[in-house]
Structure formats: C-alpha cells, structure tokens
Scaffold this active site. Structure first.
Site, PDB file in Angstrom:
ATOM      1  N   SER A 335       0.956  -1.475   0.027  1.00  0.00           N
ATOM      2  CA  SER A 335       0.045  -0.016  -0.068  1.00  0.00           C
ATOM      3  C   SER A 335       0.914   1.120  -0.126  1.00  0.00           C
ATOM      4  O   SER A 335       0.377   2.405  -0.023  1.00  0.00           O
ATOM      5  CB  SER A 335      -1.057  -0.097   1.130  1.00  0.00           C
ATOM      6  OG  SER A 335      -1.736  -1.123   1.097  1.00  0.00           O
ATOM      7  N   HIS A 378     -14.607  -0.137   5.098  1.00  0.00           N
ATOM      8  CA  HIS A 378     -14.597   1.124   5.712  1.00  0.00           C
ATOM      9  C   HIS A 378     -15.867   1.787   5.366  1.00  0.00           C
ATOM     10  O   HIS A 378     -15.819   2.977   5.963  1.00  0.00           O
ATOM     11  CB  HIS A 378     -13.301   1.568   4.965  1.00  0.00           C
ATOM     12  CG  HIS A 378     -11.916   0.905   5.394  1.00  0.00           C
ATOM     13  ND1 HIS A 378     -11.524   0.087   4.431  1.00  0.00           N
ATOM     14  CD2 HIS A 378     -11.230   1.064   6.224  1.00  0.00           C
ATOM     15  CE1 HIS A 378     -10.511  -0.357   4.647  1.00  0.00           C
ATOM     16  NE2 HIS A 378     -10.080   0.285   5.895  1.00  0.00           N
ATOM     17  N   CYS A 391      -7.752   1.904   2.455  1.00  0.00           N
ATOM     18  CA  CYS A 391      -8.851   1.124   1.974  1.00  0.00           C
ATOM     19  C   CYS A 391      -8.403   0.665   0.408  1.00  0.00           C
ATOM     20  O   CYS A 391      -8.513   1.304  -0.518  1.00  0.00           O
ATOM     21  CB  CYS A 391     -10.052   1.955   1.754  1.00  0.00           C
ATOM     22  SG  CYS A 391     -11.653   1.041   1.322  1.00  0.00           S
TER      23      CYS A 391
END
Length: 631
Positions: A335, A378, A391
């Site tokens: 990420s 989320h 997310c």
C-alpha cells in the site's frame, strides 16, 4: 700308443707384437676425445663471444638487476568520514608478508604454508597464478600476521631459511564493529583474475587491494593512493648492502560522506534482529542521511584477506548477508504505492474531490472477488480517508479508472522502474508493469484484472527501498526530485527531474499521508508529539492466504513497509523502511519514527552550542580488539 700329430710346426707360427691392436684402438679414442675437447672449447668460445661482445649490454643489465632489489611502499587508502567529520573507516599500521619470486624455491612452499597456517594447495595455486607475470611481481601472502606467524617469519626469513619471504609496512583497513553501515561502506580485497581482465581495473596489478563493494568500490580511484618503491643493492646472499633510492607513496584522499552517523546508528539499532532495509534522505538535496541493510557482515574479515571457507559460508547463508537490500531488494511495495496512484488519478483527471467509494470489505472485478484488508469494510470513503485507512476497495476502483498504462506513466515519472543514480554499485531498477512491458517480456497482452492488483502495490510491480524514498520525497517536495548521493558536493546539484504536478493535487495526497500518522490512520501509534510526521504503511503479500495457512512459518509472513517524511510541508527528511516478513506495515512505522525523531532531536541540540551533540556512534567506532591468537 698313438700320438696326435701337430697340424703345424710351432716354429712356423709368425711372431706378433703383444699389443699391436690395442695401440690402434687407443689412438682412435684419443682422436675422438680431442674432437670433443675442441667442440667444447668452440662452444665455450662462442658463449664467451655472446656474453662479452654480441650481447654485452643485455647481460650486464641482467647482472645489475640481480644485484638490485625493489620493494613496494604501499600507499594508505583515504579515510571515510561522516557529514560531521567523524572518522568511520580508518587505517592502522601493520605488516604485509610477501613472497619474492626472484628467490622463490618451490620446495619451500609447503613448509611456508604450514608455518603461516595456510592451505599448501591454496598457496601453490596462488603461485601458479603469477607464473606468467614478470619475476619482479611479488606475491602477497598475508596481512595482519599473528604473533606466532610473525615469530615464524622472523625465525626463518633469510638466506639460511626462506629467502623468498619479505615483510613490508602496510596499512590495515579498520571498519566499524558489528557490521555498522557495512553495505554502504563496502570493503577492500585482493583483485581477482576476472577483474584484472576487465577494462575497469586494467591499470591494476596482481596482488593489488581494491574496493570490492559499496563506497570503497565506487570511489576506489579517489581513496586509493599511488604506491612508492624502495630500491636496494643486495649481495649474493640477498643481504642489503646499499639503499639506492626511495620513491615515497602518495596517500589516497579522504572522503566525506553525507551520512549522519547518529541517524545511522539509530536505524541500525532499530533493525537489529530483523531482515530488511532503511533509507533516510534529505529530499531537498538528495543527501543520504542513513542507509542500512540487515543482516549485515563484518567488513574487517575481508580487510585481512578472507579465506575461501569463510567466504563460502557468507554466500551460502540463506539470509544473504552480502545482499544490499536497500538498493537491490526488488519487492512489491504494497500500500505504500497508493499515494502514487492517488496522484496519478488526480493529475490524469480520473477522479476529483467528489469521488467516493463504498467499501463493504471487498468487491468483484472482472469475475474475481478482491478483498479489503478490513473484513467489515470501511464504509463510504473519500481520497483522504482511503489513504489514511489504506482502503483497498477504494484503490481497486481508482486503479480500474486510471488504467495500467497511465499508472505506469506516473510511476515512471516519480522514478520507479529506473535506477535513482545513487553513487553506489549494484543498484537495481525494479519493475513498472504496463501493456507494452508485458508484450515485451512475456509476449502476452495485459488483462484488465491485473490492474486491480497493481493498484494496491501487488502483482508484477516491484520497487527498491531507495526508489521508494526517492519517489515519495520528490512528491512531498512538490514534484522536485533530487538524485540520492553519498558524497557531499561542493556545489548543489540541479534536480534530477521536475514533474509539473499541480500543487493542489500534491497537497491532497500529502494531507492523506499526514492523516495516516496524525489522524485516524494505520500508523497513528507512531505519531511524534510536536513533529508532523506523515507517511504510509504497506503490507505486501508473499503468497495467498490459503497458502499462508499451510505454510505456517514466519518466512512466509507478509513484508512490512513504511514510507514517512517530516514535516508535512517542505520536508527535511524522508525515511523508507522494509521489514521482510514483518507481517504488517504498522510494525515498520516505529522504525521510521525513531530515525525521524533522532533527526529533529539532534537538530534541536545543535541549536544550543553549549551542549555538544551526543553521539551514539562512538561504541561502533572503537578499533576492534585484534585477537591475534585466533588468526
């Protein structure tokens, strides 16, 4: 009685001289002997003519050379200093034992090897390497002799023992203890046959010590000096009778690095017992403040000519301590790639401020269900929340909108998929996948479903820690990318590249990264009071969850990444952390936090001249205690 009749009357037999035949035989032998004598005399006369008339100058010169002995005076390498002038790599006086080939006797090799605790076969192989070299090339045998080895040399050196042994003064390289900055500094070693045959090292001779890795290799020409020479006249017993001349050695130049030894020590301590890397840069100049790769090795073992057995142990270690993970580990960034995708989406117009996605814990794309790291989802998220809470579903949607080729365009724009140009050897490029890349490398077309994985830093995308620090440092600096470098420049370098990102888009991405640490993000536990540290966590999967359940071993845990910088505006430091098998990105965040905090703590102390800067580095810089008995 019957008598036999004599066939001839004895008186009728003519008398013969007693030695008539022997005299003729001796005369022949004498003649042959005379011819041999004459031939030998003519041969000697021709040899004398050759020595005294035809090649008088040549043989005079050879005789002169036999009387003159040349011994090298080794030039000390330059010292390596940190940005504050503290010595990181030093030299100390020692002796080098060399084998003079002018007086080499093959029968001596085995007893010499045994006396010096060497493998006789290894020594004989070493001598064979030099058989095509001129005889005045000495063979280096050992550095840093132990006391018992020195006693052996002193007892047997000379005409009555081993006349081929010579002791000369040398400078022994001393590196910090416990592998501190080992991959950054590198090490020196004897030049190999393969290196001698390469153009890079063509001006070196067999037996030379050269930089083999790291700064020692990249700046070898600057650190190396020029060896001198001492010529003496010797008698037929090789005893020195006269010093004919001395040419002094020219020492190598000192090298001042951009490394801050205090930050380096903090990063080393934070990575103790882990596998991975830490890179800290000043994004305003590109100066490397710290560079760590773990596990490490002890460069001091190379400085005294590491044995083949020790070297094999290092290269066969499954955790590869010689591998520089900071520059060469090409791994999926997880990420930590999301800020780059977010910037690409904003710059390309694929999303705007109103773009939101509802995350229910996963979504289906092209017939496959992709999970979010949060099972319950989320909820509805915008860009800032998506970055802060990482997310996955939001970025699946963004990646699908942007497309793989636009993602690749912006990834390359921030420096991924190419070497940063740092002044260290062996840097890798990483991979930025695209439709063209797949056609070129795999002869297959790109499938849209593959873009979903790349959007969260998985799939074929790989980066190195130095690339990630360079890319995020450039984005946080408004699109100005400075080449990472380790040696302080007299004049500031121009930017390596300037990307014309819109400031408002950069600000949105940076705000999201600041919320990761200072708001409700995934690294909120690493917040530093009074310092605005921004960043992004990354958890890169090494295998599917089903396989992980089968391979319940820590070597299959996910890689943990964190990229952080501070302050949020005009950052002074950016830190990339890779912790292999660290499981979760938030586990890597405290490592970057410690380095960034050490930077600002030191900056605050330096503003108070009455208080000298405290140093954690002194414990690593003390010269190693040489255990000579073990050598």
């Amino acid at each position: 009685m019957r008598y036999l009749r004599a066939e001839k009357d004895p008186d009728s037999i003519p008398e013969r001289p007693l030695f008539g035949d022997e005299t003729r035989f001796a005369a022949g032998r004498i003649a042959v002997f005379q011819y041999v004598i004459v031939t030998v005399f003519i041969y000697l006369l021709l040899g004398y003519w050759d020595l005294q008339v035809l090649n008088q100058e040549f043989y005079s010169e050879k005789a002169e050379q036999n009387q003159i002995k040349s011994l090298p005076i080794l030039a000390p390498r330059g010292k390596i200093l940190d940005r504050d002038g503290r010595v990181i790599v030093d030299n100390h006086e020692s002796f080098r034992l060399i084998l003079s080939r002018d007086s080499l006797r093959p029968a001596h090799l085995r007893p010499i090897a045994l006396g010096l605790n060497m493998d006789p076969a290894e020594l004989e192989a070493k001598v064979r390497r030099y058989q095509n070299q001129p005889t005045w090339f000495a063979i280096p045998l050992k550095e840093e002799l132990s006391l018992d080895e020195l006693a052996f040399v002193e007892a047997f050196r000379g005409q009555n023992g081993f006349p081929e042994l010579e002791l000369i003064r040398s400078q022994y390289r001393v590196y910090p203890k416990e592998g501190l900055a080992a991959h950054l500094l590198g090490y020196v070693g004897e030049i190999s046959d393969a290196e001698l045959n390469s153009p890079e090292w063509a001006h070196h001779n067999p037996g030379d010590l050269i930089g083999k890795a790291g700064v020692e290799r990249y700046y070898n020409d600057l650190l190396s000096g020029v060896d001198g020479q001492r010529q003496v006249r010797v008698d037929n017993r090789m005893n020195t009778r006269e010093v004919l001349g001395v040419k002094d050695a020219i020492p190598g130049r000192n090298l001042r690095l951009t490394i801050d030894l205090d930050l380096q020590v903090v990063a080393e301590l934070a990575m103790e017992g882990k596998r991975g890397a830490v890179v800290a840069l000043d994004p305003r100049s590109g100066e490397v403040l710290a560079l760590v790769s773990r596990p490490a090795f002890d460069p001091n073992r190379f400085a005294s000519r590491i044995s083949a057995r020790e070297f094999n142990e290092l290269i066969q270690d499954p955790y590869r301590p010689l591998f520089n993970r900071a520059l060469q580990a090409q791994l999926a960034p997880g990420s930590t790639f999301k800020p780059i995708l977010a910037l690409a989406a904003l710059e390309s117009g694929a999303i705007d401020d109103s773009f939101t996605v509802h995350c229910a814990g996963g979504a289906t794309w092209y017939g496959r269900y992709f999970k979010c790291h949060r099972r319950g989802g989320h909820g509805t998220v915008n860009l800032k929340t998506a970055i802060a809470q990482s997310c996955d579903v939001f970025f699946y949607a963004v990646g699908n909108r942007v497309g793989i080729d636009t993602i690749a365009e912006y990834a390359e724009m921030v420096g991924l998929g190419a070497r940063t140009g740092i002044d260290l050897p062996g840097e890798k490029e990483g991979v930025v996948p695209s439709s063209k890349w797949k056609i070129r490398t795999q002869r297959e077309k790109w499938y849209a479903g593959e873009t979903i994985s790349v959007a969260i830093g998985q799939g074929a995308l790989t980066v190195t820690p130095i690339q990630l620090a360079y890319a995020i440092g450039g984005i946080a600096s408004g699109g100005v990318f400075m080449r990472p470098h380790l040696v302080r420049q007299e004049k500031p370098e121009p930017p390596a590249r300037i990307a014309g990102f819109r400031p408002e888009n950069v600000r949105k991405v940076v705000d999201g990264m600041c919320a990761v640490v200072n708001g409700w993000g995934t690294a909120a536990a690493s917040r530093i009071p009074d310092i605005e540290m921004c960043g992004k966590t990354g958890t890169a999967q090494l295998a599917s969850n089903d396989l992980l359940r089968l391979k319940n071993h820590e070597d299959w845990h996910d890689n943990a990444w964190f990229i952080g910088f501070a302050p949020g505006t005009n950052p002074e430091i950016v830190v990339a952390v890779l912790w292999e098998n660290g499981a979760h990105g938030d586990m890597a965040a405290p490592i970057a936090r410690d380095v960034i905090k050490a930077y600002f703590d030191k900056k605050a102390r330096m503003k108070k001249p009455a208080q000298p800067p405290a140093s954690l580095a002194s414990a690593w810089l003390a010269p190693p205690a040489l255990d000579r008995k073990k050598r």
